[in-house]
Motif scaffolding. Structure first.
Motif, short mmCIF file in Angstrom:
data_model
loop_
_atom_site.label_atom_id
_atom_site.label_comp_id
_atom_site.label_asym_id
_atom_site.label_seq_id
_atom_site.Cartn_x
_atom_site.Cartn_y
_atom_site.Cartn_z
N ALA A 91 13.74 -3.58 -12.81
CA ALA A 91 12.42 -2.61 -12.51
C ALA A 91 11.99 -2.71 -10.94
O ALA A 91 12.43 -3.82 -10.31
N VAL A 92 11.03 -1.95 -10.59
CA VAL A 92 10.53 -2.15 -9.17
C VAL A 92 9.53 -2.87 -9.01
O VAL A 92 8.59 -2.91 -9.87
N ALA A 93 9.46 -3.94 -8.21
CA ALA A 93 8.53 -5.00 -8.35
C ALA A 93 7.37 -4.73 -7.23
O ALA A 93 6.47 -5.24 -7.25
N ARG A 108 -9.66 14.14 -14.34
CA ARG A 108 -9.41 12.89 -15.22
C ARG A 108 -9.44 11.60 -14.33
O ARG A 108 -9.47 10.60 -15.37
N GLY A 109 -9.80 11.71 -13.17
CA GLY A 109 -10.05 10.50 -12.42
C GLY A 109 -8.88 9.77 -11.60
O GLY A 109 -8.88 8.77 -11.16
N VAL A 110 -7.70 10.59 -11.80
CA VAL A 110 -6.27 10.25 -10.97
C VAL A 110 -6.62 10.03 -9.51
O VAL A 110 -7.27 11.11 -9.15
N LYS A 111 -6.41 8.98 -8.99
CA LYS A 111 -6.53 9.02 -7.69
C LYS A 111 -5.20 9.32 -6.84
O LYS A 111 -4.25 8.68 -7.00
N PHE A 112 -5.17 10.18 -5.72
CA PHE A 112 -4.07 10.84 -5.12
C PHE A 112 -4.43 10.02 -3.69
O PHE A 112 -5.37 10.19 -2.79
N CYS A 113 -3.08 9.66 -3.08
CA CYS A 113 -3.19 9.07 -1.73
C CYS A 113 -2.14 10.10 -0.91
O CYS A 113 -0.90 9.64 -0.97
N PHE A 114 -2.38 11.01 -0.17
CA PHE A 114 -1.71 11.87 0.22
C PHE A 114 -1.20 11.02 1.54
O PHE A 114 -2.02 10.05 2.27
N PHE A 115 0.01 11.63 2.27
CA PHE A 115 0.33 11.17 3.87
C PHE A 115 0.68 9.63 3.74
O PHE A 115 0.11 8.91 4.74
N ASN A 116 1.42 9.12 2.49
CA ASN A 116 1.93 7.76 2.65
C ASN A 116 3.34 7.73 2.43
O ASN A 116 3.89 8.51 1.47
N ALA A 117 4.34 7.39 3.47
CA ALA A 117 5.63 7.41 3.09
C ALA A 117 6.13 6.09 2.54
O ALA A 117 5.88 4.82 3.05
N ILE A 118 7.01 6.03 1.96
CA ILE A 118 7.86 4.84 1.10
C ILE A 118 8.79 4.32 2.13
O ILE A 118 9.82 5.12 2.33
N THR A 119 8.72 3.21 2.46
CA THR A 119 9.80 2.57 3.29
C THR A 119 10.70 1.69 2.54
O THR A 119 11.83 1.40 2.98
N ASN A 120 10.33 1.29 1.57
CA ASN A 120 11.29 0.35 0.74
C ASN A 120 10.85 0.32 -0.65
O ASN A 120 9.69 0.22 -1.05
N LEU A 121 11.75 0.27 -1.66
CA LEU A 121 11.62 -0.13 -3.08
C LEU A 121 12.32 -1.61 -3.26
O LEU A 121 13.39 -1.57 -3.09
N ALA A 122 11.43 -2.47 -3.50
CA ALA A 122 11.81 -4.00 -3.96
C ALA A 122 12.33 -3.98 -5.55
O ALA A 122 11.16 -3.90 -6.02
N LEU A 123 13.21 -4.54 -5.74
CA LEU A 123 13.49 -4.51 -7.02
C LEU A 123 12.98 -6.11 -7.70
O LEU A 123 12.97 -7.15 -6.82
N SER A 124 12.81 -6.22 -9.12
CA SER A 124 12.45 -7.60 -9.50
C SER A 124 13.61 -8.35 -9.58
O SER A 124 14.85 -8.10 -9.24
N ALA A 125 13.46 -9.61 -9.85
CA ALA A 125 14.46 -10.51 -9.92
C ALA A 125 15.92 -10.30 -10.83
O ALA A 125 16.88 -10.65 -10.64
N SER A 126 15.26 -9.60 -11.83
CA SER A 126 16.29 -9.17 -12.79
C SER A 126 17.07 -7.92 -12.42
O SER A 126 17.71 -7.39 -13.20
#
Length: 201
Positions: A115-117, A94-112
């Motif tokens: 939510a993840v910004a 259905r066209g979803v793009k997969f990007c393997f071999f990427n590690a998340i190093t940080n989740l930055a929150l919104s000012a409020s």
């Protein structure tokens, strides 16, 4: 008719007790299994139940009255192969793009802070050409391998010999340039599919 949603603000066990279900019934292993199936313990503690009454009743009625042939079936292969491989194939088609071999190093929150910004990533490996194809065929069944297909990765043999574990947050060794994804530009919502124990890392 207000429907099941009208009672979803109340926890299921509390709702049942309010409507004269016995403590023994609510504490029974049969009813407790309903929480086990959906990981319905917010704090990870079995006495801390947290499933909305409407959601639970809808699910239980569907489970009891709409199943076909048998309530449960035994998988003939692993969860990844019988459940997630078909999901992956449909989404890719259905066209979803997969990007393997990427590690998340940080989740930055919104000012409020509701939510993840921004999501900071580091590339762990580079693909030789095109896109990475994770599945391989076993007797006609598309299966997930127990380790990466090193031949599809740049310096794959060297990576394999290094003992790198792409699934471990502790060994997220950067290969490419770090990058960030921004809410409203690269994504709208974030689905947290990681275990709680991995979040501090």
């Amino acid at each position: 008719m207000r429907g099941f949603d009208s009672i979803d603000g109340m926890e299921c066990s509390a709702w049942l007790l309010k409507h004269h279900a016995s403590q023994q019934a609510v504490a029974s292993s049969v009813f407790r299994s309903c929480y086990d199936y959906v990981f319905g313990y917010p704090g990870g503690i079995c006495t801390d139940r947290g499933v909305g009454a409407g959601t639970a009743m809808r699910g239980l009625l569907r489970l009891a009255f709409t199943y076909k042939q048998a309530l449960f079936f035994k998988m003939q292969a692993g969860m990844g192969d019988t459940i997630f491989a078909p999901y992956y194939q449909v989404l890719k088609q259905r066209g979803v793009k997969f990007c393997f071999f990427n590690a998340i190093t940080n989740l930055a929150l919104s000012a409020s802070r509701d939510a993840v910004a921004r999501i900071d990533l580091v590339e762990q490996a580079q693909i030789v050409s095109g896109s990475y194809e994770p599945l391989f065929d076993v007797a006609g069944l598309p299966c997930w391998p127990s380790e990466p297909d090193w031949s599809q990765l740049v310096d794959g043999e060297k990576l394999r010999e290094s003992g790198i574990d792409f699934e471990s947050e502790k060994t997220a060794v950067p290969v490419g340039v770090p990058k960030s994804l921004h809410q409203g530009v690269d994504f709208d919502d974030v689905i947290l599919g990681a275990s709680l124990a991995s979040l501090p890392l």
